[in-house]
Design a protein around this motif. Sequence first.
Motif, mmCIF file in Angstrom:
data_model
loop_
_atom_site.group_PDB
_atom_site.id
_atom_site.type_symbol
_atom_site.label_atom_id
_atom_site.label_comp_id
_atom_site.label_asym_id
_atom_site.label_seq_id
_atom_site.Cartn_x
_atom_site.Cartn_y
_atom_site.Cartn_z
ATOM 1 N N LYS A 1 0.837 -1.203 0.000
ATOM 2 C CA LYS A 1 0.000 0.000 0.000
ATOM 3 C C LYS A 1 0.864 1.242 0.000
ATOM 4 C CE LYS A 1 -3.776 -2.010 2.670
ATOM 5 N NZ LYS A 1 -4.631 -1.851 3.839
ATOM 6 N N LEU A 2 0.389 2.270 -0.689
ATOM 7 C CA LEU A 2 1.029 3.574 -0.685
ATOM 8 C C LEU A 2 -0.065 4.620 -0.590
ATOM 9 C CD1 LEU A 2 3.495 5.443 -1.048
ATOM 10 C CD2 LEU A 2 3.107 5.282 -3.515
ATOM 11 N N SER A 3 -0.049 5.399 0.493
ATOM 12 C CA SER A 3 -1.018 6.485 0.664
ATOM 13 C C SER A 3 -0.317 7.803 0.419
ATOM 14 C CB SER A 3 -1.610 6.475 2.068
ATOM 15 O OG SER A 3 -2.433 5.348 2.234
ATOM 16 N N VAL A 4 -0.967 8.672 -0.363
ATOM 17 C CA VAL A 4 -0.381 9.943 -0.759
ATOM 18 C C VAL A 4 -1.420 11.041 -0.554
ATOM 19 C CG1 VAL A 4 0.605 11.220 -2.711
ATOM 20 C CG2 VAL A 4 1.032 8.777 -2.488
ATOM 21 N N SER A 5 -0.986 12.162 0.003
ATOM 22 C CA SER A 5 -1.905 13.297 0.133
ATOM 23 C C SER A 5 -2.039 13.980 -1.228
ATOM 24 C CB SER A 5 -1.403 14.287 1.189
ATOM 25 O OG SER A 5 -0.153 14.812 0.805
ATOM 26 N N TYR A 6 -3.148 14.627 -1.433
ATOM 27 C CA TYR A 6 -3.458 15.204 -2.744
ATOM 28 C C TYR A 6 -2.502 16.316 -3.148
ATOM 29 C CZ TYR A 6 -7.696 12.459 -2.597
ATOM 30 O OH TYR A 6 -8.575 11.414 -2.545
ATOM 31 N N ASP A 7 -1.870 16.985 -2.194
ATOM 32 C CA ASP A 7 -0.955 18.069 -2.543
ATOM 33 C C ASP A 7 0.330 17.567 -3.194
ATOM 34 O OD1 ASP A 7 0.108 16.935 -0.242
ATOM 35 O OD2 ASP A 7 0.615 18.860 0.681
ATOM 36 N N LYS A 8 0.561 16.273 -3.204
ATOM 37 C CA LYS A 8 1.744 15.683 -3.844
ATOM 38 C C LYS A 8 1.584 15.560 -5.360
ATOM 39 C CE LYS A 8 3.920 14.893 -0.019
ATOM 40 N NZ LYS A 8 4.910 15.851 0.398
ATOM 41 N N PHE A 9 0.356 15.675 -5.852
ATOM 42 C CA PHE A 9 0.126 15.550 -7.293
ATOM 43 C C PHE A 9 0.403 16.887 -7.970
ATOM 44 C CE2 PHE A 9 -2.583 12.214 -5.481
ATOM 45 C CZ PHE A 9 -2.015 11.126 -6.108
ATOM 46 N N VAL A 10 1.268 16.853 -8.975
ATOM 47 C CA VAL A 10 1.648 18.078 -9.678
ATOM 48 C C VAL A 10 0.935 18.230 -11.017
ATOM 49 C CG1 VAL A 10 3.901 18.248 -8.563
ATOM 50 C CG2 VAL A 10 3.677 16.945 -10.685
ATOM 51 N N LYS A 11 0.393 17.146 -11.510
ATOM 52 C CA LYS A 11 -0.318 17.193 -12.793
ATOM 53 C C LYS A 11 -1.354 16.087 -12.811
ATOM 54 C CE LYS A 11 0.491 16.787 -17.757
ATOM 55 N NZ LYS A 11 1.483 16.480 -18.801
ATOM 56 N N ILE A 12 -2.520 16.418 -13.323
ATOM 57 C CA ILE A 12 -3.566 15.423 -13.526
ATOM 58 C C ILE A 12 -3.951 15.518 -14.988
ATOM 59 C CG2 ILE A 12 -5.870 14.640 -12.882
ATOM 60 C CD1 ILE A 12 -5.452 16.275 -10.283
ATOM 61 N N GLN A 13 -3.966 14.384 -15.640
ATOM 62 C CA GLN A 13 -4.262 14.381 -17.066
ATOM 63 C C GLN A 13 -5.363 13.379 -17.349
ATOM 64 O OE1 GLN A 13 -0.963 13.198 -19.542
ATOM 65 N NE2 GLN A 13 -1.625 14.597 -21.140
ATOM 66 N N LYS A 14 -6.237 13.754 -18.259
ATOM 67 C CA LYS A 14 -7.212 12.781 -18.734
ATOM 68 C C LYS A 14 -6.989 12.586 -20.218
ATOM 69 C CE LYS A 14 -10.777 16.329 -18.710
ATOM 70 N NZ LYS A 14 -12.118 16.688 -18.305
ATOM 71 N N THR A 15 -6.979 11.336 -20.610
ATOM 72 C CA THR A 15 -6.840 10.977 -22.011
ATOM 73 C C THR A 15 -8.193 10.438 -22.458
ATOM 74 O OG1 THR A 15 -6.148 8.696 -21.587
ATOM 75 C CG2 THR A 15 -4.416 10.373 -21.609
ATOM 76 N N LYS A 16 -8.219 9.809 -23.595
ATOM 77 C CA LYS A 16 -9.476 9.260 -24.090
ATOM 78 C C LYS A 16 -10.081 8.264 -23.101
ATOM 79 C CE LYS A 16 -11.384 6.701 -27.978
ATOM 80 N NZ LYS A 16 -11.086 5.972 -29.204
#
Length: 190
Positions: A127-142
């Motif tokens: 398991k790896l738990s990460v807080s949301y502030d660690k995400f630098v980019k969110i991408q959606k593809t098709k």
Amino acid sequence: MSEDRAENIQEPEEEQVLFHTHTVYTRETLLEMQKSAIKTVVILIAVLFALAVPSAVATILEKNHYELVCFMVLIYGLCLARVVSIPYRVVKRQSRQYRSLYGGEVKVELYFGAETVTNVNVQTGGKLSVSYDKFVKIQKTKNLYVLYMKEKMVFLFRKDDFITGDAGSFERFIADRCPTAKRNFLRSKK
């Protein structure tokens, strides 16, 4: 739930799960992620070529060095082909690593709570738990959502992999939770 899920995998108890996904990292899923990541590089190379080549070609043609123009076009084509092939080579390497480590494709569960997202490897139970502030980019593809972290790590899952929640609610939720990545997410294609 799938039968091949590890028996000991359970939802994180620390916080209420708002969204839950089950994803298998297939070659197609990994390739879609890699292609979306390299698209900007390919566009940049094409723009630089479009800006630099006309003046170089004009200068060369003025001096009647046609073979040099052909050589330049050939070199550019080879460079572009090499860059475009990167996603395929990366996916081939990743797939080989996953087969040797897990005996096949990686299966993950993602649990999105109010404060953290927990990634659970179904095969190992890790398991790896990460807080949301660690995400630098969110991408959606098709077909995917890809959440990038600074450490060159990603969480990814298919848009139709929701067990709890749905894509529309998730997009609003993740944009609110990841202020540093929100700008990139809202501009990415669907």
